[in-house]
Write a protein that holds these residues in place. Structure first.
Motif, PDB file in Angstrom:
ATOM      1  N   ILE A  29       0.834  -1.292  -0.106  1.00  0.00           N
ATOM      2  CA  ILE A  29      -0.109   0.000   0.114  1.00  0.00           C
ATOM      3  C   ILE A  29       1.008   1.191  -0.095  1.00  0.00           C
ATOM      4  N   ALA A  30       2.056   1.338   0.869  1.00  0.00           N
ATOM      5  CA  ALA A  30       2.917   2.374   0.976  1.00  0.00           C
ATOM      6  C   ALA A  30       3.599   2.452  -0.624  1.00  0.00           C
ATOM      7  N   ARG A  31       3.896   1.546  -1.005  1.00  0.00           N
ATOM      8  CA  ARG A  31       4.583   1.805  -2.310  1.00  0.00           C
ATOM      9  C   ARG A  31       3.532   2.249  -3.391  1.00  0.00           C
ATOM     10  N   GLY A  32       2.330   2.001  -3.408  1.00  0.00           N
ATOM     11  CA  GLY A  32       1.485   2.418  -4.367  1.00  0.00           C
ATOM     12  C   GLY A  32       1.336   3.982  -4.138  1.00  0.00           C
ATOM     13  N   LEU A  33       1.001   4.154  -2.940  1.00  0.00           N
ATOM     14  CA  LEU A  33       1.020   5.782  -2.376  1.00  0.00           C
ATOM     15  C   LEU A  33       2.037   6.652  -2.675  1.00  0.00           C
ATOM     16  N   SER A  34       3.254   6.080  -2.686  1.00  0.00           N
ATOM     17  CA  SER A  34       4.427   7.208  -2.962  1.00  0.00           C
ATOM     18  C   SER A  34       5.274   6.673  -4.075  1.00  0.00           C
ATOM     19  N   GLN A  35       4.888   5.763  -4.879  1.00  0.00           N
ATOM     20  CA  GLN A  35       5.820   5.548  -6.122  1.00  0.00           C
ATOM     21  C   GLN A  35       4.927   4.898  -7.205  1.00  0.00           C
ATOM     22  N   ARG A  95       9.663   9.001   8.600  1.00  0.00           N
ATOM     23  CA  ARG A  95       8.155   9.118   8.080  1.00  0.00           C
ATOM     24  C   ARG A  95       7.969   9.094   6.656  1.00  0.00           C
ATOM     25  N   GLN A  96       8.656   8.407   5.898  1.00  0.00           N
ATOM     26  CA  GLN A  96       8.824   8.582   4.516  1.00  0.00           C
ATOM     27  C   GLN A  96       8.379   7.043   3.891  1.00  0.00           C
ATOM     28  N   LEU A  97       7.703   6.142   4.623  1.00  0.00           N
ATOM     29  CA  LEU A  97       7.145   4.924   4.003  1.00  0.00           C
ATOM     30  C   LEU A  97       5.979   5.482   3.092  1.00  0.00           C
ATOM     31  N   PHE A  98       4.912   6.285   3.779  1.00  0.00           N
ATOM     32  CA  PHE A  98       3.889   6.748   3.321  1.00  0.00           C
ATOM     33  C   PHE A  98       4.337   8.427   2.843  1.00  0.00           C
ATOM     34  N   SER A  99       4.721   8.416   1.693  1.00  0.00           N
ATOM     35  CA  SER A  99       5.174   9.681   1.043  1.00  0.00           C
ATOM     36  C   SER A  99       4.563  10.474  -0.028  1.00  0.00           C
ATOM     37  N   LEU A 100       3.839  11.418  -0.039  1.00  0.00           N
ATOM     38  CA  LEU A 100       3.294  11.992  -1.101  1.00  0.00           C
ATOM     39  C   LEU A 100       4.255  13.224  -1.831  1.00  0.00           C
ATOM     40  N   ASN A 101       5.386  13.565  -0.879  1.00  0.00           N
ATOM     41  CA  ASN A 101       6.292  14.584  -1.596  1.00  0.00           C
ATOM     42  C   ASN A 101       7.276  14.157  -2.867  1.00  0.00           C
ATOM     43  N   ASP A 102       7.898  14.979  -3.467  1.00  0.00           N
ATOM     44  CA  ASP A 102       8.422  14.582  -4.489  1.00  0.00           C
ATOM     45  C   ASP A 102       9.777  14.116  -4.045  1.00  0.00           C
ATOM     46  N   LEU A 177      -5.002  12.256  -0.519  1.00  0.00           N
ATOM     47  CA  LEU A 177      -4.104  12.374   0.595  1.00  0.00           C
ATOM     48  C   LEU A 177      -3.177  13.715   0.627  1.00  0.00           C
ATOM     49  N   GLN A 178      -2.980  14.173  -0.392  1.00  0.00           N
ATOM     50  CA  GLN A 178      -2.187  15.661  -0.540  1.00  0.00           C
ATOM     51  C   GLN A 178      -2.640  16.603   0.469  1.00  0.00           C
ATOM     52  N   HIS A 179      -3.941  16.638   0.595  1.00  0.00           N
ATOM     53  CA  HIS A 179      -4.349  17.771   1.592  1.00  0.00           C
ATOM     54  C   HIS A 179      -4.521  17.279   2.998  1.00  0.00           C
ATOM     55  N   VAL A 184      -1.392  11.449   6.692  1.00  0.00           N
ATOM     56  CA  VAL A 184      -0.177  10.766   6.195  1.00  0.00           C
ATOM     57  C   VAL A 184       0.618  10.425   7.297  1.00  0.00           C
ATOM     58  N   LEU A 185       0.956  11.397   8.129  1.00  0.00           N
ATOM     59  CA  LEU A 185       1.825  11.283   9.408  1.00  0.00           C
ATOM     60  C   LEU A 185       1.243   9.880  10.240  1.00  0.00           C
TER      61      LEU A 185
END
Length: 213
Positions: A29-35, A95-102, A177-179, A184-185
């Motif tokens: 799930i985390a990979r899908g969200l972040s990558q 705190r980067q497993l679920f990450s929406l940042n570039d 989730l961007q907003h 996400v935290l």
């Protein structure tokens, strides 16, 4: 060799296990969200490969050895527990497993190896496979080894596909989730705690003698 009614019951039991929350589907799930979707699919396949490792080990006796040898049991247990706890601490720190940042995308090989090691180094799936799969094996229907492999490979395939689909679905939630940075935290804290709890559960596992030993 694989009666339809037994096979359907086994499939339902496997699907219930696949959707149960755990560190490996959290990874997908985390990979899908972040990558994105490809990373989610690779992560799902890696977890399936980890289950397949346990299936082969159970079928050909390694898991039985771990159950009956105290040294082997504690060696595998401590390595698996340490790896899961290390993953959890890393998630809590970064705190980067679920990450929406570039951020630089992780290589697919690293994604695969992380998912595979998370599943393969955890002795709980191996002991579970050894206890679960034989319940559906009937020696009167043919080779026990073939049945173990057949049912086990099907479980690994369902795991891979199920986790991959979870990750692909989660990839569509990125915009929403961007907003919601606090959410996400919370996902990262929850995931880190899940990894650590899983590692501690492995560390506290007690060796159980299989029936007839």
């Amino acid at each position: 060799m694989f009666p339809l009614d037994v096979f359907l019951t086994y499939t339902l039991a496997c699907l219930l296990l696949v959707i149960s929350p755990g560190p490996d589907n959290l990874l997908a799930i985390a990979r899908g969200l972040s990558q994105g979707r490809l990373a989610a699919i690779v992560s799902g396949l890696s977890s399936g490969a980890g289950i397949l490792f346990h299936v082969l080990a159970a079928t050909f006796g390694l898991t039985l050895l771990i159950q009956t040898s105290e040294i082997a049991f504690y060696a595998v247990k401590l390595v698996g527990a340490a790896y899961l706890i290390w993953l959890g601490v890393k998630v809590l720190r970064t705190r980067q497993l679920f990450s929406l940042n570039d951020a630089p995308a992780q290589p697919l090989l690293r994604i695969f190896s992380t998912g595979f090691l998370s599943a393969a180094l955890n002795p709980k799936p191996g002991i579970f496979v050894l206890a679960f799969v034989p319940q559906f094996v009937n020696p009167e229907l043919g080779s026990v080894t073939t049945q173990m492999l057949g049912y086990g490979i099907w479980f690994a395939l369902l795991t891979a596909v199920g986790f991959a689909l979870m990750g692909v679905f989660s990839s569509h939630l990125s915009a929403w989730l961007q907003h919601k940075p606090r959410f996400v935290l919370g996902l990262n804290v929850g995931a880190g705690a899940t990894f650590i709890a899983s590692g501690l559960a492995v560390a506290l596992m007690k060796q159980k003698q299989p029936a007839g030993v």
